[in-house]
Design a protein around this motif. Structure first.
Motif, PDB file in Angstrom:
ATOM      1  N   GLY A 101       0.828  -1.214   0.000  1.00 37.05           N
ATOM      2  CA  GLY A 101       0.000   0.000   0.000  1.00 37.05           C
ATOM      3  C   GLY A 101       0.856   1.254   0.000  1.00 37.05           C
ATOM      4  O   GLY A 101       0.556   2.230  -0.708  1.00 37.05           O
ATOM      5  N   ALA A 102       1.941   1.231   0.787  1.00 34.99           N
ATOM      6  CA  ALA A 102       2.844   2.395   0.831  1.00 34.99           C
ATOM      7  C   ALA A 102       3.495   2.608  -0.537  1.00 34.99           C
ATOM      8  O   ALA A 102       3.580   3.740  -1.033  1.00 34.99           O
ATOM      9  CB  ALA A 102       3.908   2.190   1.911  1.00 34.99           C
ATOM     10  N   LEU A 103       3.924   1.488  -1.162  1.00 39.38           N
ATOM     11  CA  LEU A 103       4.549   1.589  -2.487  1.00 39.38           C
ATOM     12  C   LEU A 103       3.532   2.075  -3.524  1.00 39.38           C
ATOM     13  O   LEU A 103       3.854   2.897  -4.395  1.00 39.38           O
ATOM     14  CB  LEU A 103       5.116   0.227  -2.920  1.00 39.38           C
ATOM     15  CG  LEU A 103       6.295  -0.312  -2.107  1.00 39.38           C
ATOM     16  CD1 LEU A 103       6.639  -1.740  -2.543  1.00 39.38           C
ATOM     17  CD2 LEU A 103       7.517   0.587  -2.260  1.00 39.38           C
ATOM     18  N   ALA A 104       2.287   1.569  -3.426  1.00 37.31           N
ATOM     19  CA  ALA A 104       1.236   1.980  -4.373  1.00 37.31           C
ATOM     20  C   ALA A 104       0.930   3.472  -4.207  1.00 37.31           C
ATOM     21  O   ALA A 104       0.690   4.180  -5.190  1.00 37.31           O
ATOM     22  CB  ALA A 104      -0.016   1.139  -4.166  1.00 37.31           C
ATOM     23  N   GLY A 105       0.958   3.937  -2.948  1.00 32.92           N
ATOM     24  CA  GLY A 105       0.717   5.362  -2.695  1.00 32.92           C
ATOM     25  C   GLY A 105       1.780   6.236  -3.354  1.00 32.92           C
ATOM     26  O   GLY A 105       1.462   7.260  -3.984  1.00 32.92           O
ATOM     27  N   GLN A 106       3.033   5.808  -3.232  1.00 34.04           N
ATOM     28  CA  GLN A 106       4.131   6.570  -3.875  1.00 34.04           C
ATOM     29  C   GLN A 106       3.969   6.559  -5.391  1.00 34.04           C
ATOM     30  O   GLN A 106       4.129   7.590  -6.056  1.00 34.04           O
ATOM     31  CB  GLN A 106       5.479   5.955  -3.510  1.00 34.04           C
ATOM     32  CG  GLN A 106       5.900   6.202  -2.071  1.00 34.04           C
ATOM     33  CD  GLN A 106       7.048   5.273  -1.647  1.00 34.04           C
ATOM     34  OE1 GLN A 106       7.647   4.593  -2.464  1.00 34.04           O
ATOM     35  NE2 GLN A 106       7.325   5.259  -0.358  1.00 34.04           N
ATOM     36  N   ALA A 107       3.607   5.383  -5.932  1.00 33.20           N
ATOM     37  CA  ALA A 107       3.430   5.281  -7.390  1.00 33.20           C
ATOM     38  C   ALA A 107       2.259   6.151  -7.850  1.00 33.20           C
ATOM     39  O   ALA A 107       2.342   6.806  -8.892  1.00 33.20           O
ATOM     40  CB  ALA A 107       3.204   3.821  -7.784  1.00 33.20           C
ATOM     41  N   ALA A 108       1.178   6.166  -7.049  1.00 32.84           N
ATOM     42  CA  ALA A 108       0.006   6.972  -7.414  1.00 32.84           C
ATOM     43  C   ALA A 108       0.365   8.461  -7.459  1.00 32.84           C
ATOM     44  O   ALA A 108      -0.091   9.190  -8.344  1.00 32.84           O
ATOM     45  CB  ALA A 108      -1.126   6.722  -6.413  1.00 32.84           C
ATOM     46  N   ALA A 109       1.225   8.883  -6.508  1.00 29.89           N
ATOM     47  CA  ALA A 109       1.659  10.290  -6.488  1.00 29.89           C
ATOM     48  C   ALA A 109       2.421  10.627  -7.771  1.00 29.89           C
ATOM     49  O   ALA A 109       2.257  11.719  -8.334  1.00 29.89           O
ATOM     50  CB  ALA A 109       2.530  10.553  -5.261  1.00 29.89           C
ATOM     51  N   HIS A 110       3.232   9.677  -8.253  1.00 30.62           N
ATOM     52  CA  HIS A 110       3.959   9.902  -9.520  1.00 30.62           C
ATOM     53  C   HIS A 110       2.998   9.890 -10.710  1.00 30.62           C
ATOM     54  O   HIS A 110       3.162  10.657 -11.653  1.00 30.62           O
ATOM     55  CB  HIS A 110       5.037   8.827  -9.715  1.00 30.62           C
ATOM     56  CG  HIS A 110       6.224   9.028  -8.812  1.00 30.62           C
ATOM     57  ND1 HIS A 110       7.034  10.141  -8.883  1.00 30.62           N
ATOM     58  CD2 HIS A 110       6.721   8.275  -7.820  1.00 30.62           C
ATOM     59  CE1 HIS A 110       7.985  10.048  -7.964  1.00 30.62           C
ATOM     60  NE2 HIS A 110       7.814   8.917  -7.297  1.00 30.62           N
ATOM     61  N   LEU A 111       1.989   8.987 -10.626  1.00 33.81           N
ATOM     62  CA  LEU A 111       1.039   8.852 -11.748  1.00 33.81           C
ATOM     63  C   LEU A 111       0.256  10.144 -11.977  1.00 33.81           C
ATOM     64  O   LEU A 111       0.063  10.563 -13.120  1.00 33.81           O
ATOM     65  CB  LEU A 111       0.055   7.705 -11.470  1.00 33.81           C
ATOM     66  CG  LEU A 111       0.531   6.308 -11.848  1.00 33.81           C
ATOM     67  CD1 LEU A 111      -0.414   5.242 -11.306  1.00 33.81           C
ATOM     68  CD2 LEU A 111       0.614   6.169 -13.364  1.00 33.81           C
ATOM     69  N   VAL A 112      -0.196  10.779 -10.877  1.00 35.43           N
ATOM     70  CA  VAL A 112      -1.035  11.978 -11.054  1.00 35.43           C
ATOM     71  C   VAL A 112      -0.230  13.166 -11.591  1.00 35.43           C
ATOM     72  O   VAL A 112      -0.796  14.094 -12.155  1.00 35.43           O
ATOM     73  CB  VAL A 112      -1.774  12.394  -9.751  1.00 35.43           C
ATOM     74  CG1 VAL A 112      -2.813  11.358  -9.372  1.00 35.43           C
ATOM     75  CG2 VAL A 112      -0.818  12.636  -8.602  1.00 35.43           C
TER      76      VAL A 112
END
Ligand code: FAD
Length: 128
Positions: A26-37
């Protein structure tokens, strides 16, 4: 779409533990989501998603494969694993360290003796 935790089937095959997998992915997905947006284009977005998948593999894949190997041996020869854990002090000490959170299954599997025995045990026929 980024999936994490149970939705991504991230669970320890040996202990069935999934909370730490959910938290870490979840922490890794959160970081990736921040890059995605903030991605400038589709290529950059694909890159962020790919980076997430690689991180999950690097961080959690090793642990999941080690647990899967141990679970495979246990499923085929439960009495062999039981015998090793109750009769061999080094095996018992490693289980004790695992239960106390001082090591992981992946940590246990780094020992050459454990790797050798696991490889051998996977070749033994299962109980009839
Ligand atoms: C009986 C049992 C005992 C367990 N014991 C342990 C244990 O001792 N230790 C351990 O590490 N793991 C344990 N696990 C596994 C652990 O609970 C899961 O691996 C972990 O909770 C997964 O977290 P998650 O965030 O991926 O999913 P979840 O915790 O399932 O969270 C997903 C959330 O999304 C919500 N949701 C679903 N669909 C939607 C939707 N469409 N819209 C909005 N929200 C939605 C759900 O209601 C839920 O709240 C146990 C599991 C079970 C079933």
């Amino acid at each position: 779409m980024l999936v994490a935790g149970d939705a991504a089937a991230l669970v320890d095959h040996w202990s069935r533990e999934g909370i730490s997998y959910a938290l870490r992915s979840g922490a890794l997905a959160g970081q990736a989501a921040a890059h995605l947006v903030t991605a400038a284009d589709e290529t950059e977005a694909d890159c962020a998603a790919g980076h997430y998948a690689r991180q999950v593999e690097e961080v959690l894949g090793v642990e999941m494969r080690a647990s899967g190997a141990l679970m495979g041996v246990f499923s085929r020869n439960p009495s062999l694993v039981h015998c090793a854990l109750t009769r061999l002090p080094p095996a018992w000490r490693r289980l004790d360290a695992y239960i106390a959170g001082r090591t992981s299954v992946a940590g246990i599997m780094t020992a050459p003796l454990v790797r050798g025995v696991t490889a051998l045990a996977t070749r033994l026929p299962g109980p009839r």
